[in-house]
Design a protein around this motif. Structure first.
Motif, mmCIF file in Angstrom:
data_model
loop_
_atom_site.group_PDB
_atom_site.id
_atom_site.type_symbol
_atom_site.label_atom_id
_atom_site.label_comp_id
_atom_site.label_asym_id
_atom_site.label_seq_id
_atom_site.Cartn_x
_atom_site.Cartn_y
_atom_site.Cartn_z
ATOM 1 N N UNK A 32 -12.549 -13.620 5.459
ATOM 2 C CA UNK A 32 -10.789 -13.208 5.178
ATOM 3 C C UNK A 32 -10.744 -12.275 6.855
ATOM 4 N N UNK A 33 -10.885 -11.635 6.418
ATOM 5 C CA UNK A 33 -10.681 -10.712 7.067
ATOM 6 C C UNK A 33 -10.655 -10.689 8.843
ATOM 7 N N UNK A 34 -11.747 -11.677 8.670
ATOM 8 C CA UNK A 34 -13.044 -12.188 10.460
ATOM 9 C C UNK A 34 -11.611 -13.376 10.492
ATOM 10 N N UNK A 35 -11.904 -14.073 9.667
ATOM 11 C CA UNK A 35 -10.374 -14.718 10.392
ATOM 12 C C UNK A 35 -8.498 -14.841 10.675
ATOM 13 N N UNK A 59 -4.850 -19.384 10.782
ATOM 14 C CA UNK A 59 -6.000 -19.364 10.702
ATOM 15 C C UNK A 59 -5.972 -18.497 9.988
ATOM 16 N N UNK A 60 -4.581 -17.711 10.361
ATOM 17 C CA UNK A 60 -4.355 -16.096 9.565
ATOM 18 C C UNK A 60 -4.190 -16.567 8.040
ATOM 19 N N UNK A 61 -2.703 -17.544 7.806
ATOM 20 C CA UNK A 61 -2.767 -17.789 6.476
ATOM 21 C C UNK A 61 -3.767 -18.131 6.055
ATOM 22 N N UNK A 62 -5.490 -18.562 6.161
ATOM 23 C CA UNK A 62 -6.308 -18.830 6.138
ATOM 24 C C UNK A 62 -6.722 -17.732 5.430
ATOM 25 N N UNK A 63 -7.110 -16.845 6.366
ATOM 26 C CA UNK A 63 -7.647 -15.152 6.190
ATOM 27 C C UNK A 63 -7.146 -14.506 5.340
ATOM 28 N N UNK A 64 -5.451 -14.973 4.740
ATOM 29 C CA UNK A 64 -4.962 -14.281 4.169
ATOM 30 C C UNK A 64 -5.078 -14.686 2.517
ATOM 31 N N UNK A 65 -5.585 -15.976 2.553
ATOM 32 C CA UNK A 65 -5.550 -16.474 1.748
ATOM 33 C C UNK A 65 -7.035 -16.019 1.028
#
Length: 127
Positions: free
Chosen positions: A109-112, A86-92
């Protein structure tokens, strides 16, 4: 309480709340946007006639809720893996949102990123 039986160690360390039950409010709050997004996506796919895409969304939603159940009952490796992904997806999403000028992408992205960070290090903050 029987004075002859010893108190469990986790109760002396963390108090009266069982460690696997802490953080359930966070899980419920994090599940609400996921559930509404999945229902909206599935509904729009069905109404538009995209049966194959609706089936893929339904299968991915079932897998999501299966791993969510594992997080709910306290399986730690699922929570850590989900937090990292989830952090990787949010960063992307933040990078793609900034590149494309999409404010919604940056917000999602910030939420993820925040949800993933909380899930990933929740042993330190009491999940």
């Amino acid at each position: 309480m029987n004075t002859g039986s010893p108190t469990p160690l986790w109760r002396e360390v963390v108090g009266e709340t069982e460690p696997w039950r802490r953080g359930r409010l966070f899980l419920i709050i994090a599940a609400i946007p996921s559930f509404t997004t999945q229902i909206a996506t599935l509904t729009l796919d069905i109404l538009a006639g995209y049966v194959e895409q609706a089936l893929a969304v339904a299968i991915s939603a079932a897998l999501f809720w299966l791993q969510y159940y594992f997080i709910w009952i306290g399986v730690h490796w699922v929570r850590w893996l989900n937090g990292a992904l989830t952090m990787l997806w949010g960063f992307a999403l933040i990078i793609w949102g900034a590149r494309d000028g999409s404010g919604l992408g940056i917000v999602v992205g910030a939420y993820c990123l925040m949800v993933g960070a909380y899930l990933g290090r929740s042993d330190l903050v009491g999940l």
